[in-house]
Design a protein around this motif. Structure first.
Motif, PDB file in Angstrom:
ATOM      1  N   GLN A   3       0.850  -1.191   0.000  1.00 19.13           N
ATOM      2  CA  GLN A   3       0.000   0.000   0.000  1.00 19.13           C
ATOM      3  C   GLN A   3       0.887   1.243   0.000  1.00 19.13           C
ATOM      4  N   GLN A  18      -6.698   8.713  11.008  1.00 21.44           N
ATOM      5  CA  GLN A  18      -6.880   7.580  10.096  1.00 21.44           C
ATOM      6  C   GLN A  18      -5.546   7.064   9.567  1.00 21.44           C
ATOM      7  N   LEU A  22      -4.411   3.217   9.808  1.00 15.72           N
ATOM      8  CA  LEU A  22      -4.037   2.477   8.603  1.00 15.72           C
ATOM      9  C   LEU A  22      -2.587   1.995   8.693  1.00 15.72           C
ATOM     10  N   SER A  23      -1.732   2.822   9.272  1.00 15.16           N
ATOM     11  CA  SER A  23      -0.332   2.457   9.464  1.00 15.16           C
ATOM     12  C   SER A  23      -0.229   1.185  10.311  1.00 15.16           C
ATOM     13  N   HIS A  25      -2.639  -1.051  10.808  1.00 18.12           N
ATOM     14  CA  HIS A  25      -3.288  -2.164  10.106  1.00 18.12           C
ATOM     15  C   HIS A  25      -2.377  -2.768   9.040  1.00 18.12           C
ATOM     16  N   TYR A  26      -1.740  -1.924   8.237  1.00 18.15           N
ATOM     17  CA  TYR A  26      -0.925  -2.412   7.124  1.00 18.15           C
ATOM     18  C   TYR A  26       0.554  -2.596   7.481  1.00 18.15           C
ATOM     19  N   ILE A  84       1.997   5.731   3.987  1.00 19.15           N
ATOM     20  CA  ILE A  84       0.807   6.590   3.921  1.00 19.15           C
ATOM     21  C   ILE A  84       1.333   8.016   4.035  1.00 19.15           C
ATOM     22  N   SER A 180     -12.380   4.011   9.665  1.00 20.14           N
ATOM     23  CA  SER A 180     -11.184   3.235   9.367  1.00 20.14           C
ATOM     24  C   SER A 180     -11.544   1.921   8.686  1.00 20.14           C
ATOM     25  N   ILE A 183     -12.495   2.513   5.086  1.00 19.04           N
ATOM     26  CA  ILE A 183     -11.320   2.751   4.251  1.00 19.04           C
ATOM     27  C   ILE A 183     -10.634   1.428   3.915  1.00 19.04           C
ATOM     28  N   ILE A 184     -10.414   0.594   4.928  1.00 24.65           N
ATOM     29  CA  ILE A 184      -9.728  -0.687   4.723  1.00 24.65           C
ATOM     30  C   ILE A 184     -10.520  -1.581   3.761  1.00 24.65           C
TER      31      ILE A 184
END
Length: 190
Positions: A3, A18, A22-23, A25-26, A84, A180, A183-184
């Protein structure tokens, strides 16, 4: 899937929140241009010293130098598996510069997450943040001016990314975890 994301939206919409989620999560770094500048200034890098020459005079760091600092950060080892980027690009010339640097780095952009919220909600969120964090620069007048600048200069960039099929538009209003998750889900569908 790797990503490489931009997170865009007006001030107060929750980009930083967010980006952090996201950071996590990924497992990739959330990079804000403000953090990049602070890192380079704190560590006395050559780019940081060049930026300091402008910030010491109360001037904005020119695009050319901002572009170099962003490219340097995206080329770091921790960003090899994705990132990101928050707070960049903010102008059409920065979009062109980002396109060029990503091509040179061989790291194509995966998606652009665009968060949005009603103007009144943004004003309330920023006022609350100013109160909680004691941010003197978040006066109602300053907030309104920054939102106007975003609408005039940065929001039109979303059309560029939409035309490239990269835009993931998400409502930035509501529960943080739900936003969140949305978005995912959108990114994982791509």
């Amino acid at each position: 899937m790797v990503q490489r994301l931009l997170i865009m939206g007006p001030q107060g919409v929750g980009k930083g929140t967010q980006a952090a989620l996201l950071s996590k999560h990924y497992g990739i770094p959330a990079i804000s241009t403000g953090d990049i500048f602070r890192y380079n200034l704190k560590n006395g890098t050559e780019l940081g010293m060049q930026a300091k020459a402008y910030t010491d005079k109360g001037e904005l760091v020119p695009d050319e130098l901002t572009n170099k600092i962003v490219k340097d950060r995206l080329g770091m080892e921790d960003a090899a598996q994705g990132w990101i980027l928050d707070g960049y690009p903010r102008s059409s010339s920065q979009v062109e510069a980002l396109d060029q640097m990503l091509q040179e780095l061989g790291t194509p952009l995966t998606a652009v997450v665009a968060l949005d919220a009603d103007h009144d909600i943004l004003m309330k969120r920023i006022a609350k943040r100013a109160e909680e964090e004691g941010r003197a620069d978040d006066t109602p007048e300053a907030i309104a001016k920054r939102l106007d600048i975003y609408a005039e200069k940065t929001a039109p960039l979303l059309d560029t990314y939409k035309s490239r099929g990269l835009l993931v538009a998400v409502d930035g209003q509501g529960e943080v975890d739900r936003i969140s998750q949305t978005i995912i889900e959108e990114l994982d569908r791509r």
